[in-house]
Write an enzyme that holds these catalytic residues in place. Structure first.
Site, PDB file in Angstrom:
ATOM      1  N   LYS A 162      42.362  47.741  33.319  1.00 53.57           N
ATOM      2  CA  LYS A 162      43.573  47.117  32.801  1.00 53.57           C
ATOM      3  C   LYS A 162      43.298  46.559  31.406  1.00 53.57           C
ATOM      4  O   LYS A 162      42.140  46.317  31.109  1.00 53.57           O
ATOM      5  CB  LYS A 162      44.058  46.017  33.749  1.00 53.57           C
ATOM      6  CG  LYS A 162      43.136  44.785  33.763  1.00 53.57           C
ATOM      7  CD  LYS A 162      43.737  43.644  34.497  1.00 53.57           C
ATOM      8  CE  LYS A 162      44.526  42.757  33.585  1.00 53.57           C
ATOM      9  NZ  LYS A 162      43.749  41.635  32.989  1.00 53.57           N
ATOM     10  N   HIS A 201      47.767  41.338  38.464  1.00 57.86           N
ATOM     11  CA  HIS A 201      47.255  40.583  39.613  1.00 57.86           C
ATOM     12  C   HIS A 201      48.374  39.889  40.392  1.00 57.86           C
ATOM     13  O   HIS A 201      48.451  39.988  41.618  1.00 57.86           O
ATOM     14  CB  HIS A 201      46.247  39.521  39.155  1.00 57.86           C
ATOM     15  CG  HIS A 201      45.148  40.054  38.280  1.00 57.86           C
ATOM     16  ND1 HIS A 201      44.660  41.330  38.395  1.00 57.86           N
ATOM     17  CD2 HIS A 201      44.437  39.471  37.277  1.00 57.86           C
ATOM     18  CE1 HIS A 201      43.706  41.506  37.487  1.00 57.86           C
ATOM     19  NE2 HIS A 201      43.551  40.398  36.797  1.00 57.86           N
ATOM     20  N   GLU A 230      43.714  28.924  36.308  1.00 61.64           N
ATOM     21  CA  GLU A 230      42.353  28.983  35.766  1.00 61.64           C
ATOM     22  C   GLU A 230      42.111  27.750  34.909  1.00 61.64           C
ATOM     23  O   GLU A 230      43.014  27.318  34.187  1.00 61.64           O
ATOM     24  CB  GLU A 230      42.179  30.218  34.894  1.00 61.64           C
ATOM     25  CG  GLU A 230      42.243  31.511  35.648  1.00 61.64           C
ATOM     26  CD  GLU A 230      41.991  32.690  34.726  1.00 61.64           C
ATOM     27  OE1 GLU A 230      40.859  33.169  34.683  1.00 61.64           O
ATOM     28  OE2 GLU A 230      42.920  33.087  34.034  1.00 61.64           O
ATOM     29  N   ARG A 289      29.551  52.468  20.896  1.00 65.28           N
ATOM     30  CA  ARG A 289      29.317  52.786  19.479  1.00 65.28           C
ATOM     31  C   ARG A 289      27.946  52.313  19.000  1.00 65.28           C
ATOM     32  O   ARG A 289      27.294  52.969  18.206  1.00 65.28           O
ATOM     33  CB  ARG A 289      30.402  52.148  18.629  1.00 65.28           C
ATOM     34  CG  ARG A 289      31.612  53.033  18.511  1.00 65.28           C
ATOM     35  CD  ARG A 289      32.660  52.397  17.663  1.00 65.28           C
ATOM     36  NE  ARG A 289      33.064  51.112  18.229  1.00 65.28           N
ATOM     37  CZ  ARG A 289      34.106  50.415  17.811  1.00 65.28           C
ATOM     38  NH1 ARG A 289      34.829  50.853  16.806  1.00 65.28           N
ATOM     39  NH2 ARG A 289      34.441  49.266  18.360  1.00 65.28           N
ATOM     40  N   ASP A 331      48.460  39.756  30.890  1.00 62.80           N
ATOM     41  CA  ASP A 331      47.078  39.625  31.380  1.00 62.80           C
ATOM     42  C   ASP A 331      47.034  39.420  32.900  1.00 62.80           C
ATOM     43  O   ASP A 331      46.175  39.972  33.580  1.00 62.80           O
ATOM     44  CB  ASP A 331      46.407  38.441  30.667  1.00 62.80           C
ATOM     45  CG  ASP A 331      44.920  38.350  30.962  1.00 62.80           C
ATOM     46  OD1 ASP A 331      44.289  39.410  31.158  1.00 62.80           O
ATOM     47  OD2 ASP A 331      44.385  37.230  31.005  1.00 62.80           O
ATOM     48  N   ASP A 372      42.896  47.267  39.423  1.00 64.42           N
ATOM     49  CA  ASP A 372      43.364  45.882  39.372  1.00 64.42           C
ATOM     50  C   ASP A 372      42.349  45.167  40.239  1.00 64.42           C
ATOM     51  O   ASP A 372      42.383  45.278  41.474  1.00 64.42           O
ATOM     52  CB  ASP A 372      44.764  45.746  39.965  1.00 64.42           C
ATOM     53  CG  ASP A 372      45.257  44.317  39.882  1.00 64.42           C
ATOM     54  OD1 ASP A 372      44.434  43.399  40.080  1.00 64.42           O
ATOM     55  OD2 ASP A 372      46.445  44.110  39.622  1.00 64.42           O
ATOM     56  N   HIS A 373      41.408  44.445  39.615  1.00 61.97           N
ATOM     57  CA  HIS A 373      40.254  44.004  40.403  1.00 61.97           C
ATOM     58  C   HIS A 373      40.637  43.024  41.522  1.00 61.97           C
ATOM     59  O   HIS A 373      39.885  42.826  42.449  1.00 61.97           O
ATOM     60  CB  HIS A 373      39.128  43.461  39.507  1.00 61.97           C
ATOM     61  CG  HIS A 373      39.344  42.052  39.039  1.00 61.97           C
ATOM     62  ND1 HIS A 373      40.120  41.753  37.956  1.00 61.97           N
ATOM     63  CD2 HIS A 373      38.883  40.871  39.500  1.00 61.97           C
ATOM     64  CE1 HIS A 373      40.128  40.444  37.775  1.00 61.97           C
ATOM     65  NE2 HIS A 373      39.382  39.871  38.700  1.00 61.97           N
ATOM     66  N   LYS A 422      39.190  42.150  45.911  1.00 60.12           N
ATOM     67  CA  LYS A 422      38.720  40.870  46.476  1.00 60.12           C
ATOM     68  C   LYS A 422      38.896  40.886  47.988  1.00 60.12           C
ATOM     69  O   LYS A 422      39.961  41.261  48.486  1.00 60.12           O
ATOM     70  CB  LYS A 422      39.525  39.700  45.875  1.00 60.12           C
ATOM     71  CG  LYS A 422      39.212  39.439  44.412  1.00 60.12           C
ATOM     72  CD  LYS A 422      39.995  38.255  43.891  1.00 60.12           C
ATOM     73  CE  LYS A 422      39.864  38.129  42.388  1.00 60.12           C
ATOM     74  NZ  LYS A 422      38.693  37.414  41.929  1.00 60.12           N
TER      75      LYS A 422
END
Ligand code: BG6
Length: 506
Positions: A169, A261, A237, A66, A256, A198-199, A203
């Site tokens: 996601k 994941h 985390e 935007r 999340d 889904d990153h 990996k």
């Protein structure tokens, strides 16, 4: 004897390998071009691909957001993003090659049907950069913006080349919204054209889970209920919500991390060997695990929210004091659960999962804990040696695999102590690990959906999460229930202690 290729000659093996990974000409359009993901992950990944000559020569990127900006403003912003976040040194020649194919379009497709600018930029890239009408559309936008953009992309389709759509996601908010989104997208795109990210699947260490299991003969025979006592999967985390309150208040830890994941890690750990590494075979096996997941009852799910505390000596605020979070927010920042896969391989073998923000450190691991030796024939001086074997897959950091075994402590007595046989990526391979997004963006350009989630997988994941959160509507948790910098609420310990087990030592 074959001769080594002369220095100037290309090694045929390398040429072959490169050919297999050479993408066709295409234009990538990023919706959400001024957002955090684009700056922190997508551009650094594109730069890393350019750095290694993995992008096609005929390539360009259209950024859509935007914010009003010129092409040059956006180029400068992306250059800064690469300087700040890329894993490689900054080289002008690499950047300039990438930058000359960058275009920016200011548009809000969620509110208007103003896609003329995008079509114009893409046509321009076709004529100046030879992108051949091939399109990758990357939707790095909030969930509410996906549907209107997809509908308009449906109209932009007639280009003569192929079209692929990458959807970030979270994919929906629950089963119903995910189904609806799948329906809308499938109105315009075929399943083979849809790449749901889904990153975690990008990996290296997550892919290595498949190699560890299926390229080695020794693990598969013991990878089952007869030999495995239980499995623990941890996604910890130390970060808080990093200014993402708007998103996180709606999502919480279960949407999340668990929905995507964590459940993907469960599926890769528990799946049967696929017949090959094609997208359909791998995803068929994963979806069978997801379907076989037994819904955990309320006693087997624990939620938590962090209060104030200390992370690495630094004082941090509690979740309810974070900017833009409601002071009485009941959003969970921690989830632990006990899952069962109801099939022949895993019946009665618990899979304990846990994830949380503001835990003492960043750690993603899959721990396969084997049953104890049936009868140790030693008179032990020390009980310590009786600990069971654990195969620990370190997804991050300190990527690698480690096997805990009992060993005799040198000396007169019979003392056994647990030692570790370690494989560390850093030690075994000299090259640094690629970022997940590098692999995933390139795979999409190559049309390989193996590391992306299929519609039925996403829906199965939501079905489980919906069932897990249903009882949450009935009771009010007393939050916060763990201090930042600790390993989560006491109830999570009780969940596993009830079974006579404990979370892996930290
Ligand atoms: C994202 C979540 O999908 O994954 C974030 O939205 C989380 O909340 C991140 O921090 C973790 O990813 P990684 O690759 O750092 O483990």
């Amino acid at each position: 004897m074959t001769q080594a290729p002369a220095a100037t000659e290309e090694n045929p093996l390398l040429v072959g390998l490169r050919k297999r990974r050479a993408a066709e000409p295409c234009a990538l359009t990023i919706f959400g071009a001024s957002g955090d993901l684009t700056q922190r992950k997508l551009f650094p990944a594109l730069y890393a691909l350019a750095f290694r000559n993995l992008l096609p020569d005929e390539f360009g990127v259209v950024g859509v957001a935007r914010t009003a900006m010129t092409d040059d403003d956006w180029r400068e912003k992306m250059r800064q993003a690469v300087l700040d976040h890329a894993r490689d040194e900054f080289r002008d020649d690499v950047w300039n090659r990438l930058a000359q194919g960058l275009r920016y379009v200011s548009a809000d497709l969620a509110d208007s049907e103003d896609d003329a600018g995008i079509a114009e930029a893409l046509n321009d890239l076709d004529s100046t950069h030879g992108c051949g009408g091939n399109r990758v559309y990357y939707l790095a936008v909030p969930p509410a913006a996906i549907e209107p953009i997809v509908v308009q992309l449906g109209r932009l389709r007639a280009t003569g080349g192929w079209t692929r759509l990458i959807v970030e996601k979270p994919f929906g908010h629950d089963l119903e919204s995910a189904r609806h989104l799948n329906e809308v997208i499938r109105t315009y795109f075929d399943e083979t054209e849809i790449f749901r990210i889904d990153h975690y699947l990008g990996k290296e260490t997550v892919q290595n889970m498949l190699v560890l299991r299926f390229a080695n003969g020794i693990f598969e025979p013991i990878w089952n209920r007869q030999f495995v006592d239980h499995i623990q999967i941890t996604v910890a985390e130390s970060l808080g919500i990093e200014g993402r309150a708007g998103f996180y208040e709606e999502a919480g830890a279960i949407r999340d991390i668990v929905q995507n994941h964590l459940l993907q890690l469960v599926a890769l750990t528990a799946m049967e060997p696929p017949i090959d590494f094609s997208a359909e075979s791998v995803r068929n096996e994963k979806v069978k695990v997801l379907k076989a997941l037994h819904t955990p009852g309320p006693k087997h799910v624990v939620r938590g929210q962090y209060g104030p505390g200390y992370i690495e000596g630094e004082e941090v605020v509690g979740y309810q004091e974070e900017e833009d979070v409601a002071p009485d927010s009941l959003t969970e920042t921690y989830v632990a659960a006990k899952l069962y896969v109801d099939n022949w391989r895993w019946a009665d073998t618990p899979i304990y999962i846990r994830t949380g923000k503001r835990l003492p450190r960043r750690e993603t691991t899959i721990a396969i804990q084997f049953k104890r030796a049936p009868h140790p024939p030693f008179e032990l001086d020390d009980e310590e040696g009786l600990r069971p074997n654990v195969l620990l897959v370190h997804i991050q950091p300190d990527e690698g695999v480690s096997l805990a075994i009992g060993a005799k402590v040198p000396g007169q007595g019979m003392t056994i102590r647990t030692v570790h046989m370690d494989f560390l990526y850093g030690g075994a391979f000299r090259t640094g690990l690629p970022e997940a997004y590098e692999r995933l963006i390139l795979d999409c350009m190559l049309g390989d959906a193996t590391l992306f989630t299929r519609a039925d997988e996403v829906e199965e994941q939501w079905a489980l999460v919906d069932a897990m959160v249903a009882p949450w509507k009935r009771d009010r948790p007393s939050f916060p229930n763990y201090a930042s910098g600790t390993w989560g609420p006491a109830a999570a310990d009780e969940l596993i202690h009830r079974d006579g087990r404990s979370w892996r030592r930290h």
